[in-house]
Design an enzyme around this catalytic site. Sequence first.
Site, PDB file in Angstrom:
ATOM      1  N   ASP A   1       1.257   2.180 -13.869  1.00  0.00           N
ATOM      2  CA  ASP A   1       2.229   1.433 -13.066  1.00  0.00           C
ATOM      3  C   ASP A   1       2.924   0.343 -13.866  1.00  0.00           C
ATOM      4  O   ASP A   1       4.135   0.118 -13.736  1.00  0.00           O
ATOM      5  CB  ASP A   1       1.542   0.806 -11.854  1.00  0.00           C
ATOM      6  CG  ASP A   1       0.939   1.839 -10.927  1.00  0.00           C
ATOM      7  OD1 ASP A   1       1.239   3.038 -11.093  1.00  0.00           O
ATOM      8  OD2 ASP A   1       0.153   1.445 -10.054  1.00  0.00           O
TER       9      ASP A   1
ATOM     10  N   GLY B   1       0.809  -1.215   0.000  1.00  0.00           N
ATOM     11  CA  GLY B   1       0.000   0.000   0.000  1.00  0.00           C
ATOM     12  C   GLY B   1       0.835   1.255   0.000  1.00  0.00           C
ATOM     13  O   GLY B   1       0.477   2.264   0.604  1.00  0.00           O
ATOM     14  N   SER B   2       1.954   1.234  -0.707  1.00  0.00           N
ATOM     15  CA  SER B   2       2.899   2.351  -0.679  1.00  0.00           C
ATOM     16  C   SER B   2       2.498   3.517  -1.563  1.00  0.00           C
ATOM     17  O   SER B   2       2.940   4.645  -1.364  1.00  0.00           O
ATOM     18  CB  SER B   2       4.282   1.865  -1.110  1.00  0.00           C
ATOM     19  OG  SER B   2       4.255   1.458  -2.473  1.00  0.00           O
ATOM     20  N   GLY B   3       1.706   3.255  -2.592  1.00  0.00           N
ATOM     21  CA  GLY B   3       1.423   4.298  -3.571  1.00  0.00           C
ATOM     22  C   GLY B   3       2.526   4.471  -4.591  1.00  0.00           C
ATOM     23  O   GLY B   3       2.527   5.431  -5.357  1.00  0.00           O
ATOM     24  N   LEU B   4       3.470   3.520  -4.623  1.00  0.00           N
ATOM     25  CA  LEU B   4       4.583   3.583  -5.579  1.00  0.00           C
ATOM     26  C   LEU B   4       4.424   2.567  -6.705  1.00  0.00           C
ATOM     27  O   LEU B   4       5.383   2.271  -7.410  1.00  0.00           O
ATOM     28  CB  LEU B   4       5.915   3.347  -4.850  1.00  0.00           C
ATOM     29  CG  LEU B   4       6.252   4.321  -3.718  1.00  0.00           C
ATOM     30  CD1 LEU B   4       7.594   3.966  -3.089  1.00  0.00           C
ATOM     31  CD2 LEU B   4       6.277   5.762  -4.215  1.00  0.00           C
ATOM     32  N   GLY B   5       3.214   2.043  -6.883  1.00  0.00           N
ATOM     33  CA  GLY B   5       2.974   1.083  -7.959  1.00  0.00           C
ATOM     34  C   GLY B   5       3.586  -0.274  -7.695  1.00  0.00           C
ATOM     35  O   GLY B   5       3.939  -0.996  -8.633  1.00  0.00           O
TER      36      GLY B   5
ATOM     37  N   SER C   1       2.465  -3.264  -6.450  1.00  0.00           N
ATOM     38  CA  SER C   1       1.827  -4.517  -6.873  1.00  0.00           C
ATOM     39  C   SER C   1       1.985  -4.725  -8.375  1.00  0.00           C
ATOM     40  O   SER C   1       2.248  -5.841  -8.837  1.00  0.00           O
ATOM     41  CB  SER C   1       0.353  -4.539  -6.474  1.00  0.00           C
ATOM     42  OG  SER C   1      -0.362  -3.491  -7.103  1.00  0.00           O
TER      43      SER C   1
ATOM     44  N   GLU D   1      -3.528  -8.217 -14.041  1.00  0.00           N
ATOM     45  CA  GLU D   1      -3.914  -7.549 -12.796  1.00  0.00           C
ATOM     46  C   GLU D   1      -5.324  -6.962 -12.859  1.00  0.00           C
ATOM     47  O   GLU D   1      -6.124  -7.133 -11.934  1.00  0.00           O
ATOM     48  CB  GLU D   1      -2.899  -6.441 -12.493  1.00  0.00           C
ATOM     49  CG  GLU D   1      -2.972  -5.907 -11.089  1.00  0.00           C
ATOM     50  CD  GLU D   1      -1.871  -4.907 -10.795  1.00  0.00           C
ATOM     51  OE1 GLU D   1      -1.868  -4.374  -9.676  1.00  0.00           O
ATOM     52  OE2 GLU D   1      -1.030  -4.649 -11.680  1.00  0.00           O
TER      53      GLU D   1
END
Length: 349
Positions: A166, A116-120, A122, A154
Amino acid sequence: MAIGDALNVRARAPLRLGLAGGGTDLSPYCDEFGGNVLNATIDRFAYAHVRTNRIGALVLRARDVDTEEVLEPRVDHSIHEGLVLHRAVYSHMMRTYCDGVAVPLTISTTIDVPAGSGLGASSALVVALIEAFRSALQLPLGPYEVARLAFEIERVHIGLAGGRQDQYSAAFGGLNFIEFLPGDRAIVNPLRIRREYLNEFEASLVICFSGQSRQSENIIKQQVAGLKQLDAKTVENMHKLKQDAIEMKLALLKGDIRGTAEILGRSWTAKKATAAGVATEAVDRLYNEAMAADAWAGKVSGAGGGGFLMFLTDPENVYRLKQVLNAAGGQASSVKFTFDGAEGWPICA
């Protein structure tokens, strides 16, 4: 295509900072209006390790979240439970490139940042998994094909909510202006920024984990619902985000870092207006502390709701800004840009 008895490959894909235009890569917006996203990959990675094993099982491991599954090698395991990304990539690769033969493999992954980092992260993980199989099977897949396949696995196969940026940033790497056009077309435009401008931009940048992992799905669903209903406010703010990506690209090409910061702050205001929950109490607290410590501007990376924030400030103020953010409960650090996309390699040992 068959997998050899001694398969042992590793791959990695870079994570990204969403600088501007995030959200305009969502359907139905990009299908109707076209989307523009500006992002940059950084020195944080998702890793995948794929090897044959002698126990005759499918072993899936996500080491960063301490999760393991030991399954019978099959292509029909549910991709809606357990380690869904691992399962979905394995199933697709076995069906498509191994004639449906389910080979016993051990697939291990790790990511350099919290979930859940927001850095893409997954999507970068899916790209790394695909790249590991691409390397192992010597598949003729370029970065566009890898990104498109990652998106399909995804977003379509598993059904996870989200956009398109992402997968393309992880597959290509670098600082890119990406256009998302109707008909599921994407054009990745690497920015040719003078080295001194790039150095100054990197030296001005601070990233900070809010300490709060975020679930982007609800935020994205709100944004998509507003777009489907042609909610005037949501669409207007998406138009602003799209224009911000164009203007930030031009500012960076000119080396105008203060102008870039101005657009970053403006983009954050528009982003917060696209859905409830984009900003949280923790995010607002860190943002306000940063601005009081002479940050020029900041925003969250990704959909919002937590994860990482990014700030621009005078390079001489970076050390102080990191101290202030850490004292406020964040985890702040400098960051370096990277320019290589996903890559896989055999392990000889």
